[in-house]
Design an enzyme around this catalytic site. Sequence first.
Site, PDB file in Angstrom:
ATOM      1  N   GLY A   1       0.775  -1.244   0.000  1.00 32.40           N
ATOM      2  CA  GLY A   1       0.000   0.000   0.000  1.00 32.40           C
ATOM      3  C   GLY A   1       0.805   1.292   0.000  1.00 32.40           C
ATOM      4  O   GLY A   1       0.222   2.368   0.091  1.00 32.40           O
TER       5      GLY A   1
ATOM      6  N   TRP B   1       2.498   2.932  -2.398  1.00 36.45           N
ATOM      7  CA  TRP B   1       2.197   3.856  -3.510  1.00 36.45           C
ATOM      8  C   TRP B   1       0.799   4.457  -3.344  1.00 36.45           C
ATOM      9  O   TRP B   1       0.580   5.632  -3.621  1.00 36.45           O
ATOM     10  CB  TRP B   1       2.302   3.142  -4.868  1.00 36.45           C
ATOM     11  CG  TRP B   1       3.704   3.035  -5.377  1.00 36.45           C
ATOM     12  CD1 TRP B   1       4.835   2.908  -4.632  1.00 36.45           C
ATOM     13  CD2 TRP B   1       4.121   3.059  -6.750  1.00 36.45           C
ATOM     14  NE1 TRP B   1       5.924   2.839  -5.460  1.00 36.45           N
ATOM     15  CE2 TRP B   1       5.521   2.924  -6.748  1.00 36.45           C
ATOM     16  CE3 TRP B   1       3.448   3.159  -7.966  1.00 36.45           C
ATOM     17  CZ2 TRP B   1       6.271   2.903  -7.937  1.00 36.45           C
ATOM     18  CZ3 TRP B   1       4.186   3.135  -9.155  1.00 36.45           C
ATOM     19  CH2 TRP B   1       5.584   3.018  -9.127  1.00 36.45           C
TER      20      TRP B   1
ATOM     21  N   ASP C   1      -4.630  -5.630  -6.134  1.00 33.80           N
ATOM     22  CA  ASP C   1      -3.517  -6.580  -5.960  1.00 33.80           C
ATOM     23  C   ASP C   1      -4.069  -8.000  -5.779  1.00 33.80           C
ATOM     24  O   ASP C   1      -5.202  -8.189  -5.342  1.00 33.80           O
ATOM     25  CB  ASP C   1      -2.642  -6.215  -4.752  1.00 33.80           C
ATOM     26  CG  ASP C   1      -1.213  -6.739  -4.906  1.00 33.80           C
ATOM     27  OD1 ASP C   1      -0.291  -5.917  -5.123  1.00 33.80           O
ATOM     28  OD2 ASP C   1      -1.007  -7.982  -4.843  1.00 33.80           O
TER      29      ASP C   1
ATOM     30  N   ASP D   1      -6.741 -10.415  -9.626  1.00 32.32           N
ATOM     31  CA  ASP D   1      -5.683 -10.479 -10.636  1.00 32.32           C
ATOM     32  C   ASP D   1      -6.021  -9.459 -11.723  1.00 32.32           C
ATOM     33  O   ASP D   1      -7.114  -9.503 -12.285  1.00 32.32           O
ATOM     34  CB  ASP D   1      -5.673 -11.905 -11.207  1.00 32.32           C
ATOM     35  CG  ASP D   1      -4.519 -12.149 -12.146  1.00 32.32           C
ATOM     36  OD1 ASP D   1      -4.043 -11.177 -12.779  1.00 32.32           O
ATOM     37  OD2 ASP D   1      -4.090 -13.308 -12.256  1.00 32.32           O
TER      38      ASP D   1
ATOM     39  N   ASP E   1       3.394  -0.766 -10.112  1.00 32.95           N
ATOM     40  CA  ASP E   1       4.674  -1.202  -9.536  1.00 32.95           C
ATOM     41  C   ASP E   1       4.668  -2.736  -9.487  1.00 32.95           C
ATOM     42  O   ASP E   1       5.351  -3.346  -8.673  1.00 32.95           O
ATOM     43  CB  ASP E   1       4.784  -0.599  -8.124  1.00 32.95           C
ATOM     44  CG  ASP E   1       6.169  -0.737  -7.514  1.00 32.95           C
ATOM     45  OD1 ASP E   1       7.148  -0.815  -8.265  1.00 32.95           O
ATOM     46  OD2 ASP E   1       6.270  -0.763  -6.270  1.00 32.95           O
TER      47      ASP E   1
ATOM     48  N   LYS F   1       6.384  -0.176 -13.961  1.00 29.37           N
ATOM     49  CA  LYS F   1       7.691  -0.792 -13.697  1.00 29.37           C
ATOM     50  C   LYS F   1       7.926  -1.976 -14.627  1.00 29.37           C
ATOM     51  O   LYS F   1       7.022  -2.779 -14.858  1.00 29.37           O
ATOM     52  CB  LYS F   1       7.750  -1.290 -12.258  1.00 29.37           C
ATOM     53  CG  LYS F   1       9.063  -2.019 -11.953  1.00 29.37           C
ATOM     54  CD  LYS F   1       9.283  -2.213 -10.501  1.00 29.37           C
ATOM     55  CE  LYS F   1       8.491  -3.377  -9.960  1.00 29.37           C
ATOM     56  NZ  LYS F   1       8.624  -3.486  -8.505  1.00 29.37           N
TER      57      LYS F   1
END
Length: 203
Positions: free
Chosen positions: A55, A57, A75, A91, A116, A156
């Site tokens: 958590g 970000w 997540d 997902d 990320d 990312k």
Amino acid sequence: MAKRWYRDRKKEFYYKQAKKQGYRARSAYKLLQIQQRYNILKRGDTILDLGAAPGGWSQVAKEIVGEEGKVIGVDLLPIKPIKNIHFIEGDITDTETMEKIKELIGKKKIDVVISDMSPNISGNYSLDQARSVWLCEHALNYAENFLKEKGNLVCKVFEGEDFNNLRAKIKKRFHKVENVIPKASRKTSSEVYLVGISFKPDS
Ligand SMILES: C[S@@+](CC[C@H](N)C(=O)[O-])C[C@H]1O[C@@H](n2cnc3c(N)ncnc32)[C@H](O)[C@@H]1O
């Protein structure tokens, strides 16, 4: 030896900072450093945080967007609730997750998609790198579905094969794309953040 010493000091520094400032993860500083440089998140924005656990970000995003903004975190893993953050456990590659996001935002568009996400590290670099590219492609797909014109994307990815292809795909949909390695990333890490600035919706 000196390199390792430096790396451990740096890790320790961000770990301590995160504890002191109440962030759940050291990675919070990566987003803060990206924000410092590009100012991509704004007060009042709606943010979609892909791969949000635990958590860090989402906390940073919420501080920036304020009360009038909205943060949606997604997540595979559950997170401890964070005040004023909508969290979806699921997902991101499932259509069901996308449907849940649609329900949450209604007709509104998203200002910034931040990702990320990391795959489960197998130790086989080529495999892990390919998976990170695949996750980033999904993040781009979310951006294409939900971003408003001139919105932004942070994603990312691990450097390696197909990195340039992925970058080119992002470049097609944004006015500008930048490769960023925040100071808070480990020296040994091969992660790069692709920052897509100013989304161009299909005409
Ligand atoms: C490095 S962590 C994110 C840290 C987070 N940015 C923070 O500051 O707390 C990467 C996350 O990506 C998530 N992830 C990986 N694949 C995913 C997927 N297909 N759908 C949703 N989340 C995923 C993992 O469960 C993991 O929690």
